[in-house]
Design a protein around this motif. Sequence first.
Motif, mmCIF file in Angstrom:
data_model
loop_
_atom_site.group_PDB
_atom_site.id
_atom_site.type_symbol
_atom_site.label_atom_id
_atom_site.label_comp_id
_atom_site.label_asym_id
_atom_site.label_seq_id
_atom_site.Cartn_x
_atom_site.Cartn_y
_atom_site.Cartn_z
ATOM 1 N N ILE A 143 0.982 12.142 -9.463
ATOM 2 C CA ILE A 143 0.097 10.979 -9.602
ATOM 3 C C ILE A 143 -0.239 10.365 -8.244
ATOM 4 O O ILE A 143 -1.266 9.699 -8.104
ATOM 5 N N ALA A 146 -3.224 12.281 -7.085
ATOM 6 C CA ALA A 146 -4.350 11.868 -7.931
ATOM 7 C C ALA A 146 -4.855 10.478 -7.559
ATOM 8 O O ALA A 146 -6.073 10.235 -7.509
ATOM 9 N N SER A 163 1.991 4.697 -7.468
ATOM 10 C CA SER A 163 2.153 6.120 -7.806
ATOM 11 C C SER A 163 3.523 6.624 -7.346
ATOM 12 O O SER A 163 3.636 7.481 -6.476
ATOM 13 N N GLY A 256 0.322 17.835 -11.970
ATOM 14 C CA GLY A 256 -0.777 16.937 -11.645
ATOM 15 C C GLY A 256 -1.987 17.672 -11.117
ATOM 16 O O GLY A 256 -3.128 17.370 -11.484
#
Length: 375
Positions: A143, A146, A163, A256
């Motif tokens: 994450i 991302a 994150s 991810g």
Amino acid sequence: MKLLLIPDKFKGSLTSEGFTKAFISGVEKSGVSFTSHFIKASDGGDGFMNAVASYKPCIAMQVISENPLGKLIQSYYLYNQKTKSAYIELANTSGMELLNPEERNPMLTSTYGTGLQIKDAIEKGVEHIYLGLGGSATNDGGIGIAQALGYVFLNEEGEELSSIGSSLQLIHSIDDSAVSDNVKRANFYAVNDVTNPLFGENGASYVYARQKGATDVIIEDLDKGLRNLDAVVSKKYNLNNGELPGAGAAGGAAFGLKSFFDAEMLSGIDFILELSGVHKLLAREKFDYIITGEGRIDEQTLNGKLLQGILNLGKRYHLPVIAICGTLEISKEALLERGIFDVFEIQDESKDLDYNMKHAALLLATKTADYFNVK
């Protein structure tokens, strides 16, 4: 005797080049007549960019990024202008070696810094992103990467989450409206040789988080968090990547990459061996043995890492593989059953770890000379 050398590093004591120099010295001392050829390899973890740079003309691109705890650091990735490709080593910004032992806690670490490198590459026109996974200090399910590329992770109250690993259980929804078209058009490749799924007893948290500083309680919480992330991703994107082999690589970063960027999963050792031209070499030259090695051989070594890739190469070309290690923490019989021709360790059991690491080159040369004297 003709030897093909494809060693890994002995972490903290020998580079692959250092291994090769000490090994050759040992064979020379044995008096055996031999020639050798060295291949610089990587399974996608530490040393990935060095291996790529050995075979691909690349420019080192400097970029200010963040370490796993959010501290600003100078980092770099490799850029091949001809193919518009970037080669990024996750450990370069999100690696465990960037933190002191007392700083390591996968509840607090993030792959955000790796995401900043990717963002920089895409802004410079890169179309293909090759990410070498391994050596991470993180367990964030990717994450962090991302988030750096436009994804927002929200809790049940609609508040944005950091994150980091501790946020995983709190994720309720995902907002991808800020993800740019350039990011969407880029081709991502997750390069690694880990076969673990995202969660469960063989997943990212239970297998790897302890070495990143996690306690039993933290491991359980991280695993629950990864299960939650998988559920939220599955609901929003109708994907089921949690049990995909390799999804647990680099604390779930592979999950991810696959879920948010549709990354293609590539075998790290196969990827590097292809770049090295080893298949063309073996098609035209005859070798007697493949020599490989790494600091420690244990159960994890058989979990799809570099050694397994070397074994596959040996089987393909009917070449016996001899493995050398600092310490052997799995039975020799188990390795023989997996196809290794022979294995030996170089440690002096009468000395402590510090001595063995400092004198690894000498120990390797001595044990190698003894081994080939017998042969």
